[in-house]
Design an enzyme around this catalytic site. Structure first.
Site, short mmCIF file in Angstrom:
data_model
loop_
_atom_site.label_atom_id
_atom_site.label_comp_id
_atom_site.label_asym_id
_atom_site.label_seq_id
_atom_site.Cartn_x
_atom_site.Cartn_y
_atom_site.Cartn_z
N PHE A 20 19.38 19.85 14.94
CA PHE A 20 18.67 18.87 14.10
C PHE A 20 18.75 17.52 14.78
O PHE A 20 19.53 17.33 15.73
CB PHE A 20 19.27 18.84 12.69
CG PHE A 20 20.76 18.56 12.69
CD1 PHE A 20 21.23 17.27 12.68
CD2 PHE A 20 21.67 19.62 12.75
CE1 PHE A 20 22.59 17.01 12.72
CE2 PHE A 20 23.04 19.36 12.78
CZ PHE A 20 23.49 18.05 12.77
N PHE A 53 20.39 14.25 14.95
CA PHE A 53 20.57 14.44 16.39
C PHE A 53 21.90 15.15 16.58
O PHE A 53 22.90 14.51 16.90
CB PHE A 53 20.56 13.08 17.11
CG PHE A 53 19.24 12.36 16.91
CD1 PHE A 53 18.15 12.70 17.69
CD2 PHE A 53 19.10 11.40 15.93
CE1 PHE A 53 16.93 12.05 17.51
CE2 PHE A 53 17.87 10.77 15.75
CZ PHE A 53 16.78 11.09 16.53
#
Ligand SMILES: [Cu+2]
Length: 156
Positions: free
Chosen positions: A75, A77
């Site tokens: 995802f 980050f």
């Protein structure tokens, strides 16, 4: 029509290379049985990845003698789970998907390198022969903090 001698040489070269490349692809596909990825295609709704089994509970699952399945989510980050400890010599079947944008999953120094596409479950198997810390990097630009997107797999 007049064609210059050098142009004839280039045309011959170009057409020959086209034949060579088609030959390479043809031998790979028909003689060596290579196929583009997509034979084992699995999908998940990117809107509900984090609520869908088994990605609602990412992590390692033991499935055999030193054999594991790793369900992971990439995802912005980061990766979930953030850290995994794997015994040396273990074979790990990675399954990974994304709930937001395209990410990468590369285990540095190995041949594990996947594109992580929202709605697609990508998978690869790797045997961790040597103990150590394996760095996992995102190698698809995914946004402002892309360069911070990494995790570690600890093999001991
Ligand atoms: Cu990234």
């Amino acid at each position: 029509m007049h064609i210059h001698r050098l142009e004839k040489i280039w045309l011959t070269f170009g057409i020959t290379m086209l034949a060579v490349f088609l030959g390479v692809v043809g031998v790979g596909a028909f003689a060596n049985g290579m196929q583009p990825p997509g034979e084992h295609r699995h999908t998940v709704d990117p809107e509900t990845v984090l609520k869908t089994e088994p990605f609602n509970n990412p992590g390692l699952r033991k499935i055999g003698d030193n054999e594991y399945e790793a369900y992971m989510v990439a995802f912005a980050f980061g990766y979930s789970p953030e850290k995994m400890e794997i015994p040396a010599g273990a074979t790990v079947h990675f399954h990974i998907t994304s709930p937001d944008v395209i990410h990468g999953f590369e285990i540095v120094g190995t041949n594990v390198n996947m594109m992580v596409i929202p709605g697609e479950i990508n998978h690869l198997t790797y045997k961790f022969a040597k103990p150590g810390e394996y760095l996992v990097l995102c190698n698809e630009y995914c946004g402002a903090a892309h360069e911070m997107m990494a995790t570690t797999i600890i093999v001991k």
